[in-house]
Enzyme design. Structure first.
Site, short mmCIF file in Angstrom:
data_model
loop_
_atom_site.label_atom_id
_atom_site.label_comp_id
_atom_site.label_asym_id
_atom_site.label_seq_id
_atom_site.Cartn_x
_atom_site.Cartn_y
_atom_site.Cartn_z
N ASP A 163 0.81 -1.22 0.00
CA ASP A 163 0.00 0.00 0.00
C ASP A 163 0.84 1.26 0.00
O ASP A 163 0.30 2.36 -0.14
CB ASP A 163 -0.96 0.00 1.19
CG ASP A 163 -2.38 -0.30 0.75
OD1 ASP A 163 -2.57 -0.51 -0.46
OD2 ASP A 163 -3.28 -0.31 1.60
N ASP A 171 -12.26 -6.70 9.52
CA ASP A 171 -12.30 -8.16 9.48
C ASP A 171 -13.46 -8.72 10.30
O ASP A 171 -14.20 -9.58 9.84
CB ASP A 171 -10.96 -8.73 9.97
CG ASP A 171 -10.35 -7.88 11.07
OD1 ASP A 171 -11.11 -7.15 11.73
OD2 ASP A 171 -9.14 -7.96 11.28
#
Ligand SMILES: *[C@@H]1O[C@H](CO)[C@@H](O)[C@H](O)[C@H]1NC(C)=O
Length: 731
Positions: A141, A446
């Site tokens: 990223d 998550d």
């Protein structure tokens, strides 16, 4: 064991000793009720000193008791799963096994050094699994050429590392972990070839670290490799086009190792970043990987691991597949979650980072109610489920699925196709981040994604074998640790207060016990309220001569003594049973307190402010890089307080305050030695003394230590000031 007959790929065992545990839990419940009863029947009458304080402590105890009841749900119904990989091999030939895509996510080459990241990548490339079925994707990223350089080095090194692993059955297959512990390597391994690979590895790490330090890839590498041409001067981590590079094409010929066996496919992915375009953090990266991989390998199974979490068991994929491929009981399992274990915990565990007891006892309990939550790493998913498929009885997974390579399709064709899927604008007006892929907008994406999957009718499985499958790194400074717990706490509370509250989304779909397990995580940070009450009020009342507990000669002390001793003895026993140490347990108790008065308090305040719509007013506390000696102190079990964040002012103030109350309170008792007074204040004095003893390292860091990990002078001054303010409060 149930279902352990010969054809099952896994078996489920019910927890043992449940009757004893239920008796224990009942006894605690009865004592809790007795305490509530005592509080209700002994309220000081109106006008008497301490009436409100009494009501306050009653509320704290009611809250604690109710939360304790919630935490019992995962303990009541544990199940343990065992996989039979041998049966899997008998039933499925290597050719019939499904493809597996492994996603590794990294975000920042400074805090996640590329040499560490590639060790994780190499460890998953070296899985004992057919290489043509294994595909590894690294999402960067930061879009950093340094990480790409390291990955390129790793792709070369893999050509010798993977055959060596296979020949000598090397474990663990992270070269960093393996070569740092070579005294356990048997002599039969130490051949010329072995030393050669070891040297190659060490030289590679030196090269990578030099490049990272300089921040620049050598000219000769740039000149000889056109992969690097995709980076140019103007690119930054926050502003660059999408980059997809297939470093090893596992289905082509360039992938051949020294001895002619193919390597797994290896792909570098940096999704597009543009200023002003929200990138949704790790969830965004995962979703980009799901799409990119869909045109390169499209395997039906996806494993994702954090970049610091290497594989410690090369057979793990086969083990996890047992749960997903079992025709009878595996059909409704959406994902297989492994526990989070840490490679860098030591004897002292000063920051109470070990999750071992939690992972060994609570997660099997959640599994018993319908499956563990998805915790973002060490998890095997079905691709279809991640992409939003609801559960249906008749659905049969097509394990042979994959990308049909069009002949004549070159690597660069595939890369071009994949790049367009990793742009900023691709997700606009789509269901990505909502109904498809990982959910956006939550700090613990998550957990909420896992919950959503459960609501679509799926179950999950928890796999916690003796031999640890993944080993990560826990924070090594107090500040990092507290920031991490703040994020966890905040994320879970935010889910609780959102429309994804387990009861709102899941009633009728999820079992009550399962909802309670989610509430246990969701309400976690709010335990800061009773904790604050308990560290401040009884001590202050001790100082000012207000009694809040029964006299030590009264029968009412019994439930207090019983609850305290029984819960602490049990938690100590559990720690030791799962490999912890007594000192580690003691340190954990200190961290329990510190996390509540810092991380969880800030998490609660922040979340509530956001909930009320004042999201601008958020307390943001950033970590700070510590000096080189901090690693040494960590290894010696010395806590790192060397920064002037608000957290540390709170920790120091609470410690000083209790010391002051203890000294003052005892002084008052000595002056006025009536037996009745001593009886009345015994519990409060004892409580205050325990708080002081547990804070001994804090006083040391305030007054004695000379190293850079002690409290800064400014924190000492601020906390002394705060303490004076509080002790002078007239109650
Ligand atoms: C990691 O794997 C090795 C075998 O390679 C095993 O001996 C060790 O116990 C594992 N580590 C942990 C923490 O379980």
């Amino acid at each position: 064991m149930t279902g352990g007959h010969d054809s099952s790929l896994f078996a489920i065992e019910k927890g043992k000793g449940m009757v004893a545990y239920r008796l224990y839990a009942t006894s605690i419940l009865v004592s809790t009720c007795l305490i509530w009863w005592y509080r209700a029947t002994h309220i000081p009458s109106i006008g008497e000193k301490g009436r409100w304080l009494w009501i306050g402590i009653s509320l704290a105890e009611i809250f604690t008791g109710l939360y304790w009841i919630v935490t019992q749900f995962p303990r009541l119904n544990p199940i343990y799963r065992h996989a039979f990989p041998d049966r899997l091999s008998q039933r499925y030939s290597d050719k019939q096994l499904p493809g597996v895509d492994v996603f590794v996510c990294t975000a920042d080459p400074t805090s996640e050094p590329p040499s560490m990241v590639i060790s994780t990548v190499l460890s998953v490339m070296a899985y004992d699994y057919p290489s043509e079925k294994l595909n590894v994707y690294l999402s960067d990223d930061a879009g950093s050429v340094l990480t790409f350089y390291a990955l390129w080095e790793a792709s070369e090194f893999a050509k010798v590392w993977l055959p060596l692993c296979r020949t000598y059955k090397i474990e663990p297959r992270s070269p960093a972990a393996y070569f740092s512990n070579i005294h356990s390597v048997p002599d039969t391994c130490r051949t010329k070839e072995w030393y050669y690979v070891k040297e190659l590895y060490e030289n590679m790490v030196i090269r990578i670290n030099t490049v990272v330090k300089k921040g620049k890839v050598p000219e000769e590498v740039l000149a000889n490799n056109n992969g690097f041409s995709k980076w140019n001067e103007g690119m930054t981590s926050k502003d660059h086009p999408s980059i997809v590079q297939i470093l090893v094409d596992g289905k082509g010929y360039d992938a051949v190792e020294k001895d002619g066996i193919a390597l797994p496919t290896l792909v570098y992915v940096a999704r597009e970043k543009r200023p002003g375009q929200h990138h949704n953090f790790k969830a965004g990266a995962m979703n980009a990987l799901i799409r990119v991989s869909s045109v390169i390998s499209n395997s039906p199974i996806i494993l994702n691991v954090d970049c610091d979490m290497y594989s410690n068991n090369s057979k793990c994929i086969r083990e996890a597949l047992c749960f997903l491929l079992d025709e009878e009981k595996g059909q409704n399992i959406a994902f297989v979650q492994y526990p989070q274990d840490f490679a860098n915990l030591d004897y002292y565990d000063i920051y109470g980072n070990s999750l071992t007891v939690f992972m060994a006892l609570d997660f099997p309990g959640v599994d018993g109610w319908g499956g563990p939550p998805y915790i973002g790493t060490g998890c095997f998913h079905r691709r279809e489920v991640l992409c939003g498929r609801p559960y249906s009885k008749d659905y049969k997974e097509n394990w042979a699925k994959g990308v049909a390579r069009i002949s004549g399709d070159t690597i660069s064709d595939m890369e071009e196709g994949a790049k367009s899927l990793a742009t900023c604008t691709f997700e606009l007006d789509t269901e990505w981040g909502n109904g498809i892929g990982l959910k956006y907008g939550y700090p613990v994406e998550d957990v909420v994604t896992g919950l959503q999957i459960k609501c679509r009718g799926w179950k999950s499985a928890y796999c916690n074998p003796k031999r640890t499958a993944f080993l990560g790194l826990s924070p090594t400074t107090l500040e990092q640790c507290l920031v991490q717990y703040k994020r966890w706490g905040e994320g879970n509370l935010q889910i609780f207060l959102s429309k994804y509250n387990a009861f709102l989304v899941g009633h009728r779909k999820l079992r009550f016990g399962f909802i309670m397990c989610y509430y246990m995580y969701g309400l976690w940070p709010t335990t800061c309220f009773p904790a604050w009450y308990y560290v401040v009020i009884p001590s202050l009342c001790f100082l000012q001569g207000i009694s809040l507990f029964p006299e030590v000669t009264s029968i009412w002390v019994l439930p207090f003594i019983y609850i305290t001793s029984a819960t602490y003895i049990l938690s100590l026993a559990e720690t030791v049973r799962f490999g912890g140490t007594i000192i580690g347990w003691w340190n954990f108790q200190r961290m329990w307190l510190i996390k509540r008065i810092t991380s969880f308090s800030f998490a609660t305040i922040d979340t509530v402010l956001k909930f009320l719509g004042w999201s601008e007013m958020s307390f943001s506390i950033t970590g700070k890089v510590t000096d080189g000696n901090s690693k040494k102190r960590y290894e010696e079990g010395i806590i790192e307080f060397g920064s002037d964040s608000a957290y540390f002012v709170i920790i120091a103030s609470v410690a000083l305050f209790n010391l002051f109350c203890l000294v003052g309170g005892f002084g008052a008792l000595l002056v006025n030695k009536e037996m009745e007074r001593i009886n009345k204040f015994f519990i409060q004095g004892f409580h205050c003394a325990i708080l002081v003893v547990i804070n001994l390292p804090v006083y040391e860091a305030l007054f004695v230590r000379k190293d850079n990990g002690r409290f800064p002078f400014s924190v000492l001054v601020a906390s002394l000031g705060l303490t004076m303010l509080v002790v002078l409060l007239p109650l």
